[in-house]
Design an enzyme around this catalytic site. Structure first.
Site, mmCIF file in Angstrom:
data_model
loop_
_atom_site.group_PDB
_atom_site.id
_atom_site.type_symbol
_atom_site.label_atom_id
_atom_site.label_comp_id
_atom_site.label_asym_id
_atom_site.label_seq_id
_atom_site.Cartn_x
_atom_site.Cartn_y
_atom_site.Cartn_z
ATOM 1 N N HIS A 40 -7.086 -4.732 10.302
ATOM 2 C CA HIS A 40 -6.822 -4.435 8.890
ATOM 3 C C HIS A 40 -5.487 -5.032 8.452
ATOM 4 O O HIS A 40 -4.549 -5.154 9.231
ATOM 5 C CB HIS A 40 -6.887 -2.929 8.600
ATOM 6 C CG HIS A 40 -5.702 -2.133 9.060
ATOM 7 N ND1 HIS A 40 -5.766 -1.211 10.078
ATOM 8 C CD2 HIS A 40 -4.418 -2.085 8.621
ATOM 9 C CE1 HIS A 40 -4.588 -0.644 10.241
ATOM 10 N NE2 HIS A 40 -3.746 -1.168 9.370
ATOM 11 N N GLU B 2 -9.510 -1.839 5.446
ATOM 12 C CA GLU B 2 -10.160 -1.560 6.713
ATOM 13 C C GLU B 2 -11.387 -2.460 6.899
ATOM 14 O O GLU B 2 -11.868 -3.076 5.940
ATOM 15 C CB GLU B 2 -10.576 -0.084 6.760
ATOM 16 C CG GLU B 2 -9.422 0.902 6.612
ATOM 17 C CD GLU B 2 -8.588 1.046 7.880
ATOM 18 O OE1 GLU B 2 -8.705 0.195 8.790
ATOM 19 O OE2 GLU B 2 -7.814 2.017 7.966
ATOM 20 N N ASP C 86 0.820 -1.204 0.000
ATOM 21 C CA ASP C 86 0.000 0.000 0.000
ATOM 22 C C ASP C 86 0.857 1.259 0.000
ATOM 23 O O ASP C 86 2.076 1.203 0.122
ATOM 24 C CB ASP C 86 -0.940 0.003 1.210
ATOM 25 C CG ASP C 86 -0.237 -0.387 2.514
ATOM 26 O OD1 ASP C 86 1.001 -0.275 2.572
ATOM 27 O OD2 ASP C 86 -0.920 -0.802 3.458
ATOM 28 N N ASN D 118 -7.531 -2.938 14.485
ATOM 29 C CA ASN D 118 -8.891 -3.275 14.055
ATOM 30 C C ASN D 118 -8.928 -4.442 13.074
ATOM 31 O O ASN D 118 -9.959 -4.704 12.455
ATOM 32 C CB ASN D 118 -9.574 -2.046 13.449
ATOM 33 C CG ASN D 118 -8.833 -1.490 12.241
ATOM 34 O OD1 ASN D 118 -7.849 -2.080 11.786
ATOM 35 N ND2 ASN D 118 -9.285 -0.360 11.719
#
Length: 262
Positions: A138, A143, A67, A136
Site C-alpha cells: 500500500h 490498500e 493521509d 502489502n
C-alpha cells in the site's frame, strides 16, 4: 522507474533528503507531498538541518500530506497532523496555514475528500511526492484492490495495516480502522514521486512494485506508469529483486551522466 539501492537506512534517508533539498533550491515555492511513518523521520531531520544551515527555506512552500486517520483530531498524539508538527513543521520556517493534512475530524468526510483534491489543484499540483510502502504494497492508505486511478477518499484499513500500526497505540487506546487518503491517481498526478523503503520486511512489496505486473493487488505497482518515479531502497528491501546488479549498474551510469551535465 529509477531504482536506487543503497547500503542502509541512513544512506536512504540522506539520498531522499537531497532530492527534496535540490527541489527547494530550484523552486522555492514548491508544492510538497509528504508522508508519515518511521521511514521518513530521518529524511525530515535532514531537511531540518538544511533549513537551519540556511541551505533551503520553507517560507513559500505549500505541503499536502498523503493521509490521516478518520476519527482523530489533529491534536491527538497518533494523528498524522500531530506527527508532522512534531517531526517537521515545528522545526522549520514553514507557514502552518500552508500545510494541509486530510481532516480526520471532518463532519462530512466525503465533502472533505473533494475539498482536499480542490486544494491540491488550486495550489498548482504537487511538485514532488514522498511515499513509504506497506508490507502489502500500500501507498498512502491505498490498500490492495484500490483503483489505480482513484482520488482522495475514505478507505477501510486492512488487518495487516492495522497490525503494523498497532505499535503506535496503547493497548487501551482507540485505534481507527478508517482513513482519508489521497488516491493512487492523485499520487500519480505529482510531477515527481520519491518512494523510500528499508528493511527485509519490505522486500516482497518492493519485488511486486518493481518486477511484478501492474495490478490493484499491489497499489505501489502503479508507479510503473509514472514518468519520474524514484525508488530509494536499502539492500535489505532490495534483497528479493532478481536484477539488483543491473539496477546498481544503471544508477552508476546515471550518476556519471549527471556529473557531466552543466
Amino acid at each position: 522507474m529509477q531504482i536506487v539501492i543503497l547500503k542502509d537506512s541512513a544512506e536512504v534517508a540522506a539520498y531522499g533528503a537531497n532530492i527534496f533539498i535540490k527541489q527547494l533550491q530550484k523552486k522555492t515555492n514548491s508544492v510538497l507531498g509528504l508522508a508519515t511513518g518511521s521511514t521518513p523521520v530521518s529524511l525530515y531531520r535532514g531537511l531540518i538541518e538544511a533549513c537551519d544551515a540556511e541551505l533551503i527555506s520553507f517560507k513559500d512552500v505549500t505541503s499536502f500530506n498523503l493521509d490521516e486517520y478518520l476519527g482523530l483530531k489533529g491534536t491527538h498524539p497518533q494523528s498524522y497532523r500531530y506527527f508532522m508538527n512534531e517531526q517537521l513543521f515545528n522545526h522549520i520556517d514553514i507557514i502552518k496555514a500552508q500545510t494541509y493534512v486530510p481532516p480526520g475530524d471532518a463532519e462530512n468526510p466525503l465533502e472533505a475528500c473533494v475539498g482536499y483534491e480542490e486544494k491540491i489543484k488550486a495550489a498548482g499540483g504537487i511538485d514532488i511526492q514522498l511515499l513509504g510502502i506497506g508490507r502489502n504494497g500500500h501507498i498512502g492508505f491505498n490498500e490492495p484492490s484500490s483503483g489505480l486511478m482513484s482520488r482522495t477518499r475514505v478507505k477501510t484499513l486492512t488487518k495487516a495495516t492495522i497490525e503494523d500500526n498497532a505499535r503506535f497505540f496503547h493497548d487501551d487506546e482507540y485505534q481507527p480502522h478508517l482513513s482519508i487518503t489521497m488516491g493512487i491517481g492523485t499520487i500519480l498526478d505529482a510531477k515527481k514521486v520519491v518512494l523510500l523503503a528499508t528493511g527485509e520486511n519490505k522486500a516482497d512489496a518492493i519485488l511486486a512494485t518493481v518486477e511484478g505486473p501492474l495490478m490493484a493487488a499491489c497499489p505501489a505497482s502503479a508507479l510503473q506508469l509514472h514518468t519520474d518515479a524514484v525508488l530509494v531502497i536499502d539492500e535489505a528491501a532490495a534483497s528479493k529483486l532478481s536484477d539488483r546488479d543491473f539496477y546498481k549498474h544503471i544508477e552508476n551510469e546515471n550518476q556519471k551522466l549527471m556529473a557531466k551535465l552543466p
